[in-house]
Design an enzyme around this catalytic site. Structure first.
Site, PDB file in Angstrom:
ATOM      1  N   HIS A 178       0.860  -1.194   0.000  1.00 30.57           N
ATOM      2  CA  HIS A 178       0.000   0.000   0.000  1.00 30.57           C
ATOM      3  C   HIS A 178       0.891   1.237   0.000  1.00 30.57           C
ATOM      4  O   HIS A 178       1.707   1.426   0.911  1.00 30.57           O
ATOM      5  CB  HIS A 178      -0.936   0.004   1.211  1.00 30.57           C
ATOM      6  N   ARG A 180       0.798   4.492   0.548  1.00 30.40           N
ATOM      7  CA  ARG A 180       0.928   5.579   1.547  1.00 30.40           C
ATOM      8  C   ARG A 180       1.512   5.118   2.879  1.00 30.40           C
ATOM      9  O   ARG A 180       1.763   5.943   3.764  1.00 30.40           O
ATOM     10  CB  ARG A 180      -0.447   6.200   1.769  1.00 30.40           C
ATOM     11  N   GLU A 181       1.714   3.821   3.047  1.00 29.74           N
ATOM     12  CA  GLU A 181       2.175   3.296   4.331  1.00 29.74           C
ATOM     13  C   GLU A 181       3.705   3.318   4.375  1.00 29.74           C
ATOM     14  O   GLU A 181       4.378   2.296   4.300  1.00 29.74           O
ATOM     15  CB  GLU A 181       1.589   1.883   4.516  1.00 29.74           C
ATOM     16  N   ARG A 236      -3.178   4.871  -2.181  1.00 33.45           N
ATOM     17  CA  ARG A 236      -3.076   3.530  -1.591  1.00 33.45           C
ATOM     18  C   ARG A 236      -2.768   2.431  -2.629  1.00 33.45           C
ATOM     19  O   ARG A 236      -1.956   1.550  -2.405  1.00 33.45           O
ATOM     20  CB  ARG A 236      -4.417   3.229  -0.912  1.00 33.45           C
ATOM     21  N   ASN A 253      -3.696  -5.638  -2.372  1.00 34.75           N
ATOM     22  CA  ASN A 253      -4.025  -6.586  -1.301  1.00 34.75           C
ATOM     23  C   ASN A 253      -5.479  -7.059  -1.364  1.00 34.75           C
ATOM     24  O   ASN A 253      -6.013  -7.584  -0.393  1.00 34.75           O
ATOM     25  CB  ASN A 253      -3.723  -5.986   0.073  1.00 34.75           C
ATOM     26  N   ARG A 254      -6.091  -6.870  -2.510  1.00 37.31           N
ATOM     27  CA  ARG A 254      -7.395  -7.475  -2.810  1.00 37.31           C
ATOM     28  C   ARG A 254      -7.307  -8.243  -4.127  1.00 37.31           C
ATOM     29  O   ARG A 254      -8.295  -8.746  -4.609  1.00 37.31           O
ATOM     30  CB  ARG A 254      -8.498  -6.395  -2.954  1.00 37.31           C
ATOM     31  N   HIS A 306       2.529  -3.682   6.733  1.00 33.94           N
ATOM     32  CA  HIS A 306       1.610  -2.569   6.473  1.00 33.94           C
ATOM     33  C   HIS A 306       1.650  -1.580   7.638  1.00 33.94           C
ATOM     34  O   HIS A 306       2.303  -1.804   8.631  1.00 33.94           O
ATOM     35  CB  HIS A 306       0.161  -3.080   6.394  1.00 33.94           C
ATOM     36  N   SER A 307       0.849  -0.518   7.503  1.00 32.45           N
ATOM     37  CA  SER A 307       0.539   0.332   8.653  1.00 32.45           C
ATOM     38  C   SER A 307      -0.847   0.904   8.384  1.00 32.45           C
ATOM     39  O   SER A 307      -1.290   0.860   7.235  1.00 32.45           O
ATOM     40  CB  SER A 307       1.555   1.464   8.804  1.00 32.45           C
ATOM     41  N   TYR A 358     -10.945  -6.703   9.849  1.00 31.07           N
ATOM     42  CA  TYR A 358     -12.201  -6.848   9.098  1.00 31.07           C
ATOM     43  C   TYR A 358     -12.046  -7.936   8.043  1.00 31.07           C
ATOM     44  O   TYR A 358     -10.930  -8.401   7.774  1.00 31.07           O
ATOM     45  CB  TYR A 358     -12.619  -5.525   8.429  1.00 31.07           C
ATOM     46  N   GLU A 380       0.606  -4.775  10.982  1.00 30.19           N
ATOM     47  CA  GLU A 380       0.243  -3.359  10.864  1.00 30.19           C
ATOM     48  C   GLU A 380       1.107  -2.628  11.883  1.00 30.19           C
ATOM     49  O   GLU A 380       0.924  -2.806  13.091  1.00 30.19           O
ATOM     50  CB  GLU A 380      -1.235  -3.133  11.208  1.00 30.19           C
TER      51      GLU A 380
END
Ligand code: 0X9
Ligand code: ZN
Length: 428
Positions: A178, A180-181, A236, A253-254, A306-307, A358, A380
């Site tokens: 991702h 922005r992390e 992202r 990540n999807r 991730h974060s 989630y 994370e």
């Protein structure tokens, strides 16, 4: 004179009287379903960036939402929240300053004692760093080109191999899926530096590297990462162009083949959790999946970094089912979280993704798990929202050390477990 000065300061601090409104980070807690709906609306209709959760579809009652609100929409957004009595507080009143702090590469500033690893680096600098690491450590680090991004940037994996024990297994770490992390690529660099500097010095890293090679992909999503440096800090996804809508980016990540595009992902290319046209439609996810398929007998342990939100997650996130070795994974993350608490006085949640964060299908950790890598984790990193994606450089060292101790704790346990297994299996 003193009274005048106080009056002047006060007038300039009054809300709505600032000479210049800046980008803000708000923490908002909707209580009723109506407030949830309003908030979903605000985050999609106004120029904002939803930080937590990753998509409006996850917003629910009595759960904090973190929203990045650019200066030009801040008055409208705050007015709307107030009009509907939605509880909110300002986490950061001047996010622009934080962004500046992150991008300023103050190696030229003599007051800054920060090392290379305590700063964030743009993509070019990371490519230069890779080159230097390879040149300086030719016998220990190999460069593997595993593919290229949708904008044709190279996807480099570093293979750390510090010992030639026969039959050595391996672990995989990817960072920056991702864009922005930013703490995530910073961690990959940190890990390499730690391994190279402390092999032979620190007992745990020496033992780990004697028993495992490490494959490290410092920036899985280079196009997105570069875009966060040049154009939009809040980006992202990757940067591939959707033919159908003109919207840009797939959530990598999807995009893996693990209950792909079911509940928790979206088939709308304009959303942050767009799953792509089909599983592994993106060159970045395909390159990772191909590499792991080709090395699946060797790679025992998988980490995706991730974060933010301080969590140590494991499969499944793509369904509510329990992984077959759930107990082992839970115990490993519990021990890792305990170590972080003991050494760094910080709290990390741990558990299966679907229950701890989630439902989110199509993730690399679940896919790697189903491939047969039974020790598969998503971390994370810091923080829990005060700075979110804009974690100041001064926090890099602590955030990375926390993740490092978690990686080491789990790697040691995996080595121990797989050794026991090897001992148990009959020898012919
Ligand atoms: O939603 C995600 O992809 C991750 N959270 S983030 O805020 N960094 O975007 C969580 C990933 C957990 N694992 C899977 N969904 N497979
Ligand atoms: Zn992420």
């Amino acid at each position: 004179m003193k009274t005048l000065l106080i009056l002047f300061v006060f007038m300039n601090l009054r809300p709505g009287h600032c000479t210049e409104t800046r980008d803000q980070i708000l923490s908002i807690t909707p209580i009723t379903q109506e407030q949830v709906d309003i908030l979903k609306n605000v985050s999609t209709q106004y120029e904002t960036s939803l930080w937590q959760p990753a998509s409006p579809q996850y917003i629910k009652e009595e759960t904090q939402v973190h929203l990045y609100v650019p200066a030009n929409s801040s008055e409208t957004v705050v007015d709307l929240l107030e009009k509907h009595n939605i509880t909110h507080e300002v986490l950061q009143a001047n996010a622009n300053e934080l962004i500046e702090m992150q991008t300023k590469n103050d190696s030229t500033d003599p007051r800054s004692g920060a090392t290379f690893y305590e700063r964030y680096h743009n993509l070019n600098d990371i490519y230069f760093w890779i080159e230097r690491i390879i040149q300086d450590n030719p016998s220990k680090v190999k460069l593997i080109l595993i593919g290229s991004s949708s904008e044709k940037r190279p996807l480099y994996v570093l293979k750390l191999s510090l010992n030639d024990n026969p039959g050595k297994k391996a672990m995989w770490i990817d960072c920056g899926i991702h864009a922005r992390e930013w703490i995530s690529p910073a961690f990959c660099l940190w890990f390499v530096q730690h391994s190279l500097s402390f092999y032979g010095q620190n007992q745990d890293i020496t033992f780990i590297l004697n028993n495992m090679d490490v494959y490290i992909l410092p920036v899985l999503n280079p196009d997105g990462y570069d875009y966060t440096w040049t154009t939009n800090r809040m980006w992202r996804k990757n940067r591939s162009v959707s033919k159908s809508s003109g919207c840009i980016g797939v959530d990598l990540n999807r995009n893996f083949d693990a209950n792909w595009c079911t509940e928790g992902a979206s088939n709308d290319p304009c959303t942050e959790i767009y799953c792509g046209e089909f599983p592994e439609s993106e060159p970045e996810s395909q390159a990772v999946a191909d590499f792991l398929r080709n090395h699946k007998d060797e790679v025992q342990l998988y980490f995706s970094i991730h974060s933010y939100s301080q969590m140590l997650l494991f499969p499944y996130s793509c369904s509510r089912e329990e992984a077959e070795n759930h107990k082992d994974l839970l115990e490993m993350t519990r021990e890792a979280a305990q170590k972080i608490r003991r050494y760094y006085r910080n709290t990390y949640k741990y558990g299966a993704g679907s229950k701890t964060i989630y439902l989110a299908p199509g993730g690399s950790d679940d896919w790697a798990y189903n491939l047969g890598i039974k020790y598969s984790f998503t971390f994370e990193l810091q923080d829990v929202g005060q700075y979110g994606f804009l974690l100041p450089p001064s926090h890099i060292s602590k955030a990375c050390n926390e993740a490092l101790i978690a990686v080491k704790t789990i790697a040691l346990r995996v080595i121990e477990k797989t050794r026991d297994l090897a001992r148990q299996s009959p020898t012919f």
